[in-house]
Scaffold this motif. Structure first.
Motif, PDB file in Angstrom:
ATOM      1  N   MET A  73      11.775 -47.712   0.434  1.00 15.38           N
ATOM      2  CA  MET A  73      13.144 -47.423   0.808  1.00 15.38           C
ATOM      3  C   MET A  73      13.184 -46.671   2.128  1.00 15.38           C
ATOM      4  N   ASP A  74      12.224 -45.781   2.312  1.00 15.08           N
ATOM      5  CA  ASP A  74      12.228 -45.008   3.545  1.00 15.08           C
ATOM      6  C   ASP A  74      12.083 -45.902   4.777  1.00 15.08           C
ATOM      7  N   GLY A  75      11.290 -46.962   4.671  1.00 16.29           N
ATOM      8  CA  GLY A  75      11.144 -47.890   5.790  1.00 16.29           C
ATOM      9  C   GLY A  75      12.453 -48.573   6.127  1.00 16.29           C
ATOM     10  N   LEU A  76      13.209 -48.989   5.116  1.00 14.16           N
ATOM     11  CA  LEU A  76      14.509 -49.614   5.365  1.00 14.16           C
ATOM     12  C   LEU A  76      15.518 -48.598   5.874  1.00 14.16           C
ATOM     13  N   LEU A  77      15.467 -47.369   5.357  1.00 17.12           N
ATOM     14  CA  LEU A  77      16.344 -46.318   5.872  1.00 17.12           C
ATOM     15  C   LEU A  77      16.106 -46.095   7.366  1.00 17.12           C
ATOM     16  N   GLN A  78      14.850 -46.168   7.768  1.00 12.31           N
ATOM     17  CA  GLN A  78      14.489 -46.011   9.176  1.00 12.31           C
ATOM     18  C   GLN A  78      15.127 -47.106  10.037  1.00 12.31           C
ATOM     19  N   LEU A  79      15.345 -48.292   9.439  1.00  7.09           N
ATOM     20  CA  LEU A  79      15.994 -49.398  10.142  1.00  7.09           C
ATOM     21  C   LEU A  79      17.517 -49.307  10.111  1.00  7.09           C
ATOM     22  N   ALA A 100      21.037 -51.589  -1.458  1.00  9.38           N
ATOM     23  CA  ALA A 100      21.673 -51.038  -0.259  1.00  9.38           C
ATOM     24  C   ALA A 100      22.467 -52.160   0.380  1.00  9.38           C
ATOM     25  N   LYS A 101      23.731 -51.897   0.639  1.00  7.87           N
ATOM     26  CA  LYS A 101      24.578 -52.900   1.290  1.00  7.87           C
ATOM     27  C   LYS A 101      24.586 -52.626   2.780  1.00  7.87           C
ATOM     28  N   HIS A 102      24.442 -53.702   3.539  1.00  7.45           N
ATOM     29  CA  HIS A 102      24.429 -53.610   5.004  1.00  7.45           C
ATOM     30  C   HIS A 102      25.180 -54.827   5.526  1.00  7.45           C
ATOM     31  N   GLY A 103      26.440 -54.617   5.888  1.00  2.00           N
ATOM     32  CA  GLY A 103      27.263 -55.751   6.279  1.00  2.00           C
ATOM     33  C   GLY A 103      27.463 -56.662   5.085  1.00  2.00           C
ATOM     34  N   GLU A 111      25.631 -46.295 -14.692  1.00  2.00           N
ATOM     35  CA  GLU A 111      25.179 -45.046 -14.073  1.00  2.00           C
ATOM     36  C   GLU A 111      24.054 -45.308 -13.085  1.00  2.00           C
ATOM     37  N   PHE A 112      24.074 -44.564 -11.976  1.00  2.00           N
ATOM     38  CA  PHE A 112      23.032 -44.671 -10.954  1.00  2.00           C
ATOM     39  C   PHE A 112      23.000 -43.363 -10.185  1.00  2.00           C
ATOM     40  N   TYR A 113      21.983 -43.241  -9.327  1.00  2.00           N
ATOM     41  CA  TYR A 113      21.973 -42.129  -8.385  1.00  2.00           C
ATOM     42  C   TYR A 113      21.735 -42.691  -6.991  1.00  2.00           C
ATOM     43  N   TRP A 114      22.087 -41.906  -5.999  1.00  2.00           N
ATOM     44  CA  TRP A 114      21.928 -42.307  -4.600  1.00  2.00           C
ATOM     45  C   TRP A 114      20.611 -41.800  -4.054  1.00  2.00           C
ATOM     46  N   TYR A 115      19.968 -42.617  -3.198  1.00  2.00           N
ATOM     47  CA  TYR A 115      18.788 -42.185  -2.461  1.00  2.00           C
ATOM     48  C   TYR A 115      19.005 -42.534  -0.988  1.00  2.00           C
ATOM     49  N   ILE A 151      19.243 -49.203   7.139  1.00  2.00           N
ATOM     50  CA  ILE A 151      19.698 -49.856   5.913  1.00  2.00           C
ATOM     51  C   ILE A 151      19.658 -48.837   4.790  1.00  2.00           C
ATOM     52  N   GLY A 152      20.791 -48.583   4.178  1.00  2.00           N
ATOM     53  CA  GLY A 152      20.886 -47.610   3.099  1.00  2.00           C
ATOM     54  C   GLY A 152      22.144 -46.798   3.266  1.00  2.00           C
ATOM     55  N   PRO A 153      22.399 -45.855   2.408  1.00  2.00           N
ATOM     56  CA  PRO A 153      21.584 -45.366   1.300  1.00  2.00           C
ATOM     57  C   PRO A 153      21.503 -46.378   0.168  1.00  2.00           C
ATOM     58  N   PHE A 154      20.669 -46.063  -0.821  1.00  2.00           N
ATOM     59  CA  PHE A 154      20.406 -46.959  -1.933  1.00  2.00           C
ATOM     60  C   PHE A 154      21.014 -46.427  -3.226  1.00  2.00           C
ATOM     61  N   GLN A 155      21.611 -47.335  -3.994  1.00  2.00           N
ATOM     62  CA  GLN A 155      21.987 -47.049  -5.371  1.00  2.00           C
ATOM     63  C   GLN A 155      20.755 -47.351  -6.212  1.00  2.00           C
ATOM     64  N   VAL A 156      20.345 -46.417  -7.072  1.00  2.00           N
ATOM     65  CA  VAL A 156      19.134 -46.586  -7.877  1.00  2.00           C
ATOM     66  C   VAL A 156      19.529 -46.686  -9.352  1.00  2.00           C
ATOM     67  N   PHE A 157      19.128 -47.797  -9.970  1.00  2.00           N
ATOM     68  CA  PHE A 157      19.443 -48.092 -11.366  1.00  2.00           C
ATOM     69  C   PHE A 157      18.158 -48.215 -12.174  1.00  2.00           C
ATOM     70  N   ASP A 158      18.256 -47.933 -13.466  1.00  2.00           N
ATOM     71  CA  ASP A 158      17.145 -48.126 -14.390  1.00  2.00           C
ATOM     72  C   ASP A 158      17.417 -49.372 -15.223  1.00  2.00           C
ATOM     73  N   PHE A 159      16.509 -50.342 -15.134  1.00  2.00           N
ATOM     74  CA  PHE A 159      16.564 -51.529 -15.995  1.00  2.00           C
ATOM     75  C   PHE A 159      15.582 -51.274 -17.128  1.00  2.00           C
ATOM     76  N   THR A 160      16.088 -51.116 -18.335  1.00  2.00           N
ATOM     77  CA  THR A 160      15.281 -50.866 -19.531  1.00  2.00           C
ATOM     78  C   THR A 160      15.819 -51.759 -20.650  1.00  2.00           C
TER      79      THR A 160
END
Length: 156
Positions: free
Chosen positions: A1-7, A41-44, A139-143, A9-18
């Protein structure tokens, strides 16, 4: 995610699939039980998705276990409101079986997803997604943090 943030792109919604958040899990034609961290992460007009397998058998774990490679594992498409069963029928007629699928529960509604075994023919896996009309994110959290308050996430 950090690599895409550097570009940018982000922030990211983080979900748990269980098994509690994704019903009817199937993997390679058998009842499955997988757990993933799924980040959007939505970008355009594009949505970037990062998936990290955390337990069980999944296409993502297989991908990472192929010599430890990382990168683009799949591409998702929506098929313009075609029902998922029709999508599966059409893909089977083309010679592609479902490889992994489930029904993700939202606060309201569901998202039906199916990954098709297309890697040998295309070099990647193709996923089809179908959100119900009443879909609301679970439910999710942001990164790393939520978007600025004066910015609409859907318009990024």
């Amino acid at each position: 995610m950090d690599g895409l943030l550097q570009l940018g792109i982000g922030p990211f919604q983080v979900f748990d699939f269980t098994p509690n958040t994704v019903l009817k899990q199937y993997f390679r034609g058998q009842v499955g039980s997988f757990e993933l961290k799924v980040c959007f992460a939505k970008h355009g007009d594009l949505t970037f998705e990062i998936m990290q397998p955390t337990a069980g058998e999944s296409l993502m774990a297989e991908f990472l276990n192929q010599g430890g490679k990382e990168g683009v594992q799949h591409i998702a498409f929506d098929c313009h409101n075609m029902p998922m069963e029709e999508r599966k029928k059409e893909m089977r007629e083309r010679g592609f079986e479902p490889a992994m699928e489930g029904i993700w529960k939202g606060r309201k509604g569901t998202c039906n997803f199916c990954f098709f075994d297309t890697e040998a023919s295309t070099g990647t896996i193709f996923e089809s997604i179908e959100f119900s009309e009443d879909w609301e994110d679970p439910e999710f959290y942001w990164y790393p943090q939520p978007p600025a308050k004066n910015v609409s996430y859907d318009e990024d």
